[in-house]
Design an enzyme around this catalytic site. Structure first.
Site, PDB file in Angstrom:
ATOM      1  CB  CYS A   1      -0.946  -0.006   1.188  1.00 14.90           C
ATOM      2  SG  CYS A   1      -1.930  -1.484   1.243  1.00 14.90           S
TER       3      CYS A   1
ATOM      4  CG  HIS B   1      -3.318   3.112   2.645  1.00 18.05           C
ATOM      5  ND1 HIS B   1      -3.842   2.861   1.399  1.00 18.05           N
ATOM      6  CD2 HIS B   1      -3.315   1.918   3.295  1.00 18.05           C
ATOM      7  CE1 HIS B   1      -4.117   1.578   1.293  1.00 18.05           C
ATOM      8  NE2 HIS B   1      -3.820   0.986   2.433  1.00 18.05           N
TER       9      HIS B   1
ATOM     10  CG  ASN C   1      -6.704  -1.206   1.430  1.00 21.55           C
ATOM     11  OD1 ASN C   1      -6.033  -0.647   0.564  1.00 21.55           O
ATOM     12  ND2 ASN C   1      -6.171  -1.808   2.475  1.00 21.55           N
TER      13      ASN C   1
HETATM   14  N1  ACO Z   1     -18.427  -9.711   8.872  1.00 21.84           N
HETATM   15  C1  ACO Z   1     -18.854 -10.098  10.100  1.00 21.84           C
HETATM   16  N2  ACO Z   1     -18.016 -10.498  11.062  1.00 21.84           N
HETATM   17  C2  ACO Z   1     -16.701 -10.507  10.784  1.00 21.84           C
HETATM   18  C3  ACO Z   1     -16.190 -10.135   9.533  1.00 21.84           C
HETATM   19  C4  ACO Z   1     -17.116  -9.719   8.560  1.00 21.84           C
HETATM   20  N3  ACO Z   1     -16.737  -9.336   7.334  1.00 21.84           N
HETATM   21  N4  ACO Z   1     -14.860 -10.256   9.563  1.00 21.84           N
HETATM   22  C5  ACO Z   1     -14.519 -10.675  10.790  1.00 21.84           C
HETATM   23  N5  ACO Z   1     -15.637 -10.846  11.520  1.00 21.84           N
HETATM   24  C6  ACO Z   1     -15.740 -11.284  12.898  1.00 21.84           C
HETATM   25  C7  ACO Z   1     -14.547 -12.098  13.334  1.00 21.84           C
HETATM   26  O1  ACO Z   1     -14.684 -13.434  12.922  1.00 21.84           O
HETATM   27  C8  ACO Z   1     -14.627 -11.943  14.846  1.00 21.84           C
HETATM   28  O2  ACO Z   1     -15.603 -12.842  15.325  1.00 21.84           O
HETATM   29  P1  ACO Z   1     -15.348 -13.657  16.689  1.00 21.84           P
HETATM   30  O3  ACO Z   1     -15.203 -12.595  17.738  1.00 21.84           O
HETATM   31  O4  ACO Z   1     -16.562 -14.484  16.773  1.00 21.84           O
HETATM   32  O5  ACO Z   1     -14.071 -14.411  16.435  1.00 21.84           O
HETATM   33  C9  ACO Z   1     -15.169 -10.518  15.014  1.00 21.84           C
HETATM   34  O6  ACO Z   1     -15.755 -10.166  13.762  1.00 21.84           O
HETATM   35  C10 ACO Z   1     -14.111  -9.511  15.379  1.00 21.84           C
HETATM   36  O7  ACO Z   1     -13.012  -9.699  14.526  1.00 21.84           O
HETATM   37  P2  ACO Z   1     -11.758  -8.771  14.624  1.00 21.84           P
HETATM   38  O8  ACO Z   1     -10.754  -9.211  13.605  1.00 21.84           O
HETATM   39  O9  ACO Z   1     -11.313  -8.657  16.029  1.00 21.84           O
HETATM   40  O10 ACO Z   1     -12.392  -7.386  14.175  1.00 21.84           O
HETATM   41  P3  ACO Z   1     -11.704  -5.994  14.141  1.00 21.84           P
HETATM   42  O11 ACO Z   1     -12.495  -5.037  14.942  1.00 21.84           O
HETATM   43  O12 ACO Z   1     -10.230  -6.070  14.401  1.00 21.84           O
HETATM   44  O13 ACO Z   1     -11.896  -5.572  12.634  1.00 21.84           O
HETATM   45  C11 ACO Z   1     -10.642  -5.507  10.611  1.00 21.84           C
HETATM   46  C12 ACO Z   1     -11.321  -6.394  11.641  1.00 21.84           C
HETATM   47  C13 ACO Z   1     -11.695  -4.613   9.974  1.00 21.84           C
HETATM   48  C14 ACO Z   1      -9.995  -6.367   9.559  1.00 21.84           C
HETATM   49  C15 ACO Z   1      -9.610  -4.631  11.334  1.00 21.84           C
HETATM   50  O14 ACO Z   1      -8.766  -5.439  12.128  1.00 21.84           O
HETATM   51  C16 ACO Z   1      -8.767  -3.882  10.381  1.00 21.84           C
HETATM   52  O15 ACO Z   1      -9.228  -3.019   9.679  1.00 21.84           O
HETATM   53  N6  ACO Z   1      -7.451  -4.170  10.349  1.00 21.84           N
HETATM   54  C17 ACO Z   1      -6.566  -3.498   9.459  1.00 21.84           C
HETATM   55  C18 ACO Z   1      -6.708  -4.140   8.180  1.00 21.84           C
HETATM   56  C19 ACO Z   1      -6.248  -3.259   7.107  1.00 21.84           C
HETATM   57  O16 ACO Z   1      -6.673  -2.140   6.995  1.00 21.84           O
HETATM   58  N7  ACO Z   1      -5.362  -3.802   6.347  1.00 21.84           N
HETATM   59  C20 ACO Z   1      -4.862  -3.145   5.303  1.00 21.84           C
HETATM   60  C21 ACO Z   1      -3.866  -2.130   5.777  1.00 21.84           C
HETATM   61  S1  ACO Z   1      -2.400  -2.395   5.091  1.00 21.84           S
HETATM   62  C22 ACO Z   1      -2.732  -2.483   3.526  1.00 21.84           C
HETATM   63  O17 ACO Z   1      -3.562  -1.744   3.093  1.00 21.84           O
HETATM   64  C23 ACO Z   1      -2.102  -3.491   2.734  1.00 21.84           C
END
Ligand code: ACO
Length: 326
Positions: A112, A253, A283
């Site tokens: 990214c 980003h 993203n």
């Molecule tokens: N729909 C419904 N539930 C979901 C989904 C979905 N799409 N995805 C995950 N869940 C669930 C998980 O299974 C988990 O359930 P559980 O508690 O029963 O195990 C629950 O939601 C919470 O999951 P977390 O991973 O803890 O959720 P979080 O609040 O961390 O959000 C997310 C997840 C959105 C991916 C967040 O961690 C995030 O944005 N991380 C950064 C990712 C990113 O931006 N990456 C790119 C940056 S770098 C680049 O661009 C290459």
């Protein structure tokens, strides 16, 4: 010699994939995606559309704004993690599509941060006199490496491209600084295990074990992203003797609304100083900053003489910042 952005362009697939449509693909909801990420819809390439397709179109638009002819381009850099092929570079394909016959062309792998890494390299070519006009492009078709059975990742990403023309210039409306950083200790928190030399393609590995698809430890990536983007932003400010209050606009980003909000809160930047479009595109990795830059530019959001800060974070980890006196 100063360096100026003389043209911006972007190109996006026409096909829109909404959160409501994703609800039919995986166990998710519009409410979950919106509150956790801020994303409402993303663009998806259709058959016959590739990373080079969008890269070339974004570049044409940037060149049209700059009044630059293809033969005048000395260098084409494309940040991408989804090239048309592992080789040749997508930049060479785009050189051919544009007729930029005098350019040197190469791809850059910084996930990214690929666009800002490209801007930083272009800056060195231009300041040294090794190039006069450079195209820097971020282009991705992430939908082809996203696992559409994995709700943790498939809701986050989209396709598209953005581009800028950078030129050597003597005026004040110029790039003030670029900074790039890498932290390879965390390479395996966000990566594509298949398709390289470590896991060469076999039916069982590539398809059955789903190694061809992007893998991410979302929670860990989130925490690193906030800290790294703050560090990159502060580095840009320090280098120019500025504080956050001097910034007119920040284009971060576009990965996740919560990452952006946490970063701007740490910097003390208000929402009025922020440009985002991730609700419409998700993203798009290396394409996210140049797409947002082009939209902000064409909408007249970036005022002449304003201080524009761009900050990126991505797999590697890589992170980067660029500060512009527009
Ligand atoms: N729909 C419904 N539930 C979901 C989904 C979905 N799409 N995805 C995950 N869940 C669930 C998980 O299974 C988990 O359930 P559980 O508690 O029963 O195990 C629950 O939601 C919470 O999951 P977390 O991973 O803890 O959720 P979080 O609040 O961390 O959000 C997310 C997840 C959105 C991916 C967040 O961690 C995030 O944005 N991380 C950064 C990712 C990113 O931006 N990456 C790119 C940056 S770098 C680049 O661009 C290459």
């Amino acid at each position: 010699m100063n360096v100026r952005i003389t043209g911006t362009g972007s190109a996006l697939p026409g096909k829109i994939l909404t959160n409501a449509e994703l609800e039919r693909l995986v166990d998710t909801s519009d409410e979950w995606i919106t509150t956790r990420t801020g994303i409402k819809e993303r663009r998806i390439a259709v058959e016959g559309e590739y990373t080079s397709t969008f890269a070339a179109e974004a570049a044409r638009r940037a060149m049209a704004m700059a009044g630059a002819h293809p033969e005048e381009i000395d260098l084409i850099i494309i940040g991408t993690v989804t090239p048309d092929f592992p080789f040749p570079s997508t930049a060479c394909i785009v050189q051919d599509l544009l007729g930029a016959t005098n350019a040197t062309a190469f791809d850059l792998s910084a996930a990214c941060s690929g666009f800002l890494y490209g801007v930083s390299i272009a800056e060195k070519f231009l300041r040294s006199g090794a190039a006069r006009k450079v195209l820097v492009i971020g282009s991705e078709v992430l939908s082809r490496i996203v696992d559409w059975q994995d709700r943790n990742t498939c809701v986050l990403f989209g396709d598209g491209a953005g581009a800028v023309v950078l030129e050597a210039s003597e005026g004040d409306h110029s790039l003030l600084s670029t900074h790039t950083f890498s932290n390879g200790s965390f390479w395996n928190l966000l990566y594509q295990p298949g398709s390289g030399s470590r896991n060469p393609a076999t039916e069982s590995r590539t398809i059955d074990e789903r190694l061809i698809y992007l893998k991410m430890e979302g929670n860990d990536v989130f925490k690193h992203a906030v800290r790294a983007m703050e560090e990159a932003a502060l580095k840009a400010l320090d280098a120019n003797g500025l504080t956050p209050s001097n910034i007119s606009l920040m284009i971060p980003h576009q990965a996740n609304r919560r990452i952006i909000d946490a970063t701007t809160k740490r910097l003390g930047l208000g929402p009025d100083k922020l440009f985002t479009n991730l609700h419409r595109y998700g993203n798009t990795s290396s394409a996210s900053i140049p797409i947002a830059l082009d939209e902000a530019n064409r909408q007249g959001v970036i005022k002449p003489d304003s201080k524009l800060l761009m900050v990126a974070f991505g797999g590697g980890f890589t992170y980067a910042s660029a500060l512009v006196n527009w």
